[in-house]
Motif scaffolding. Structure first.
Motif, PDB file in Angstrom:
ATOM      1  N   ALA A   1      14.951  -0.817   9.735  1.00 48.65           N
ATOM      2  CA  ALA A   1      13.884   0.040  10.259  1.00 48.65           C
ATOM      3  C   ALA A   1      12.587  -0.212   9.484  1.00 48.65           C
ATOM      4  CB  ALA A   1      14.282   1.515  10.161  1.00 48.65           C
ATOM      5  N   PHE A   2      12.716  -0.420   8.168  1.00 46.14           N
ATOM      6  CA  PHE A   2      11.523  -0.659   7.357  1.00 46.14           C
ATOM      7  C   PHE A   2      10.905  -2.020   7.685  1.00 46.14           C
ATOM      8  CE2 PHE A   2       9.095  -1.756   3.573  1.00 46.14           C
ATOM      9  CZ  PHE A   2       8.400  -0.576   3.347  1.00 46.14           C
ATOM     10  N   ILE A   3      11.749  -3.036   7.823  1.00 46.74           N
ATOM     11  CA  ILE A   3      11.235  -4.369   8.175  1.00 46.74           C
ATOM     12  C   ILE A   3      10.475  -4.279   9.500  1.00 46.74           C
ATOM     13  CG2 ILE A   3      11.881  -6.736   8.842  1.00 46.74           C
ATOM     14  CD1 ILE A   3      14.267  -6.501   6.897  1.00 46.74           C
ATOM     15  N   ASP A   4      11.071  -3.589  10.475  1.00 49.22           N
ATOM     16  CA  ASP A   4      10.414  -3.447  11.770  1.00 49.22           C
ATOM     17  C   ASP A   4       9.066  -2.732  11.627  1.00 49.22           C
ATOM     18  OD1 ASP A   4      10.658  -3.952  14.631  1.00 49.22           O
ATOM     19  OD2 ASP A   4      10.576  -1.764  14.800  1.00 49.22           O
TER      20      ASP A   4
ATOM     21  N   ASP B   1       0.872  -1.162   0.000  1.00 49.34           N
ATOM     22  CA  ASP B   1       0.000   0.000   0.000  1.00 49.34           C
ATOM     23  C   ASP B   1       0.922   1.230   0.000  1.00 49.34           C
ATOM     24  OD1 ASP B   1      -1.644   2.098   0.616  1.00 49.34           O
ATOM     25  OD2 ASP B   1      -2.807   1.008   2.124  1.00 49.34           O
ATOM     26  N   PRO B   2       0.847   2.081  -1.033  1.00 53.28           N
ATOM     27  CA  PRO B   2       1.769   3.229  -1.101  1.00 53.28           C
ATOM     28  C   PRO B   2       1.703   4.107   0.151  1.00 53.28           C
ATOM     29  CG  PRO B   2       0.414   3.100  -3.093  1.00 53.28           C
ATOM     30  CD  PRO B   2      -0.076   2.033  -2.167  1.00 53.28           C
ATOM     31  N   TYR B   3       0.564   4.093   0.826  1.00 51.15           N
ATOM     32  CA  TYR B   3       0.395   4.874   2.041  1.00 51.15           C
ATOM     33  C   TYR B   3       1.374   4.419   3.134  1.00 51.15           C
ATOM     34  CZ  TYR B   3      -1.959   6.760   6.182  1.00 51.15           C
ATOM     35  OH  TYR B   3      -2.242   7.393   7.360  1.00 51.15           O
ATOM     36  N   VAL B   4       1.690   3.121   3.144  1.00 52.17           N
ATOM     37  CA  VAL B   4       2.623   2.578   4.129  1.00 52.17           C
ATOM     38  C   VAL B   4       4.013   3.194   3.936  1.00 52.17           C
ATOM     39  CG1 VAL B   4       3.892   0.453   4.727  1.00 52.17           C
ATOM     40  CG2 VAL B   4       1.388   0.420   4.558  1.00 52.17           C
ATOM     41  N   VAL B   5       4.412   3.363   2.691  1.00 55.24           N
ATOM     42  CA  VAL B   5       5.724   3.946   2.395  1.00 55.24           C
ATOM     43  C   VAL B   5       5.748   5.410   2.849  1.00 55.24           C
ATOM     44  CG1 VAL B   5       7.408   4.435   0.577  1.00 55.24           C
ATOM     45  CG2 VAL B   5       6.026   2.346   0.468  1.00 55.24           C
ATOM     46  N   GLN B   6       4.669   6.118   2.557  1.00 55.72           N
ATOM     47  CA  GLN B   6       4.568   7.528   2.984  1.00 55.72           C
ATOM     48  C   GLN B   6       4.670   7.664   4.500  1.00 55.72           C
ATOM     49  OE1 GLN B   6       0.944   9.427   1.656  1.00 55.72           O
ATOM     50  NE2 GLN B   6       1.293   8.730  -0.445  1.00 55.72           N
ATOM     51  N   ARG B   7       3.942   6.785   5.185  1.00 54.14           N
ATOM     52  CA  ARG B   7       3.949   6.841   6.648  1.00 54.14           C
ATOM     53  C   ARG B   7       5.335   6.564   7.212  1.00 54.14           C
ATOM     54  NH1 ARG B   7       0.017   6.187  10.337  1.00 54.14           N
ATOM     55  NH2 ARG B   7       1.842   6.467  11.627  1.00 54.14           N
TER      56      ARG B   7
ATOM     57  N   GLU C   1       7.404   9.153   9.522  1.00 50.89           N
ATOM     58  CA  GLU C   1       7.806   8.824  10.888  1.00 50.89           C
ATOM     59  C   GLU C   1       9.300   8.840  11.106  1.00 50.89           C
ATOM     60  OE1 GLU C   1       6.727   5.359  13.168  1.00 50.89           O
ATOM     61  OE2 GLU C   1       4.636   5.617  12.563  1.00 50.89           O
ATOM     62  N   THR C   2      10.052   8.374  10.098  1.00 47.74           N
ATOM     63  CA  THR C   2      11.488   8.158  10.313  1.00 47.74           C
ATOM     64  C   THR C   2      12.363   9.205   9.637  1.00 47.74           C
ATOM     65  OG1 THR C   2      11.648   6.784   8.339  1.00 47.74           O
ATOM     66  CG2 THR C   2      11.158   5.655  10.422  1.00 47.74           C
ATOM     67  N   GLY C   3      11.807   9.940   8.690  1.00 48.83           N
ATOM     68  CA  GLY C   3      12.618  10.888   7.923  1.00 48.83           C
ATOM     69  C   GLY C   3      13.456  10.191   6.853  1.00 48.83           C
ATOM     70  N   ILE C   4      13.280   8.871   6.720  1.00 44.20           N
ATOM     71  CA  ILE C   4      14.046   8.139   5.699  1.00 44.20           C
ATOM     72  C   ILE C   4      13.273   8.193   4.379  1.00 44.20           C
ATOM     73  CG2 ILE C   4      14.983   5.891   5.020  1.00 44.20           C
ATOM     74  CD1 ILE C   4      15.148   5.218   8.060  1.00 44.20           C
ATOM     75  N   ARG C   5      13.922   8.745   3.353  1.00 43.18           N
ATOM     76  CA  ARG C   5      13.285   8.833   2.052  1.00 43.18           C
ATOM     77  C   ARG C   5      13.369   7.459   1.383  1.00 43.18           C
ATOM     78  NH1 ARG C   5      15.080  11.196  -2.636  1.00 43.18           N
ATOM     79  NH2 ARG C   5      17.108  11.682  -1.762  1.00 43.18           N
TER      80      ARG C   5
END
Ligand code: N2P
Length: 365
Positions: free
Chosen positions: A289-292, A37-43, A47-51
């Motif tokens: 961080a993304f896996i978590d 879900d593209p929204y998950v990537v945005q979130r 949250e993390t500031g990681i692009r």
């Protein structure tokens, strides 16, 4: 304090921007198409500031080609447990995960993870992302009219030339993946899906060549999904959730196209896709961080609801939208699971035979 003249403030911002921009960490993801879900990537970024730089592939063959060349530049990849992930683990092409950075690992289903441990002892290199089966997307109304005597629950619809000939009028496609198609064909023929026997593979080749004139196209899975969604084909062999996504899209389009998923009754290929980090990933911490992040139950539930593949986080199940949660095509029934099989990793000799078989099928001779 005197206000700084506006133009000086503007200049300071202009000079600092590129520096700040560069300092912002980037996560390079290489995932299957239509698989988040593209929204998950945005979130995640919010949250993390990681692009996130997000690339997609739509066959295991493409993924493995990219990764085996090395220096892919990716931080996170999503190979299927067998054979691709297994081969990458064996080749030392993946980085052991730092579990201390992935506290949500505890949310994973131990029984499902034990299956992946068969090729990755101790689950050191991967967490299950999503899983599913290989089967058929069909337009039941078309099939009923063109092949009224066919049962709709098995691969005979595709592999019996009589049915395939009739259904060729409304369009047949097969996903372009030797790895994810040949085992199902072998199983339908009553042979070992993981056979090393040249004779068995010749039988699969004969079966595929016999229907080749009736197959309109052999395309990567992403294109097959599109063709099913628009109603361009009435029969396609591909991944379960892709069919269910196509079915939802067709319904939304409101043009009377109905698409259903059929898991072959003789036994569907069951697969597990793994979240993994290439050994030479530029930013493994961002990948962890993304896996978590995706292993949080609400996040994983959003993904399953959106892409219609089950996940391996039991606590996410109750949070998946009701329609998806109760859809037996998404979460396979006990009967489908009991009859299913899992692909293993073929020897190099078998791999060569399969590759040759597949190019003959594609060429039609
Ligand atoms: C997503 C494809 C699912 C992955 N479009 C098959 N392993």
């Amino acid at each position: 304090m005197d206000a700084m003249p506006r133009w000086i403030a503007a200049l300071v911002v202009m000079l600092l921007l590129p520096v700040v921009g560069q300092a912002q960490p980037v996560l390079n993801i290489y995932n299957w198409s239509d698989y988040i879900d593209p929204y998950v990537v945005q979130r995640f970024t919010a949250e993390t500031g990681i692009r996130v730089r997000y690339d997609v592939f739509d066959s295991l063959e493409t993924l493995e080609g990219k990764l085996s060349a090395g220096r892919s530049g990716y931080d996170l990849v999503v190979p299927t447990s067998e054979p691709t992930f297994a081969r990458l683990v064996r080749a030392g092409a993946l980085r052991p995960l730092d579990r201390a950075r992935i506290p949500n690992w505890a949310n994973l289903d131990p029984a499902l993870m034990a299956r992946a441990a068969a090729v990755d002892p101790g689950n050191r290199h991967g967490a299950i992302y999503l899983w599913g089966t290989v089967g058929m997307g069909i337009r039941p109304d078309r099939v009923r009219v063109l092949a009224p005597d066919a049962t709709m629950d098995g691969l005979a619809l595709l592999l019996d030339p009589r049915h395939a000939q009739r259904l060729s009028r409304c369009g047949i496609q097969v996903m372009d993946s030797a790895t994810d198609v040949i085992p199902s064909v072998l199983r339908h023929l009553g042979l070992d899906p993981n056979t090393d026997s040249a004779e068995d593979l010749r039988a699969a080749e004969r079966a595929l060549l016999a229907i080749r004139p009736f197959v309109r196209a052999i395309l990567p899975s992403g294109s097959v999904l599109d063709a099913l969604a628009t109603g361009d084909v009435c029969l396609a062999l591909t991944y379960s959730g892709d069919v269910i996504q196509a079915s939802a899209r067709a319904r939304e389009a409101g043009r009377g196209v109905e698409v259903a998923y059929v898991a072959p009754r003789a036994g569907a290929q069951l697969w597990f896709d793994m979240l993994a980090i290439p050994a030479d990933a530029p930013n493994p911490e961002a990948a962890e961080a993304f896996i978590d992040f995706v292993l949080r139950p609400p996040v994983m539930a959003t993904i399953t609801t959106h892409v219609r593949y089950p996940n391996a986080v039991p606590a996410a199940r109750a949070l998946v939208s009701e329609g998806v949660r109760n859809d037996p095509s998404v979460y396979p029934t006990e009967a489908t699971l009991a009859a299913s099989f899992v692909a293993t990793t073929p020897s190099q000799a078998t791999e060569r035979l399969r590759t040759r078989l597949w190019s003959r099928f594609k060429a039609g001779r």
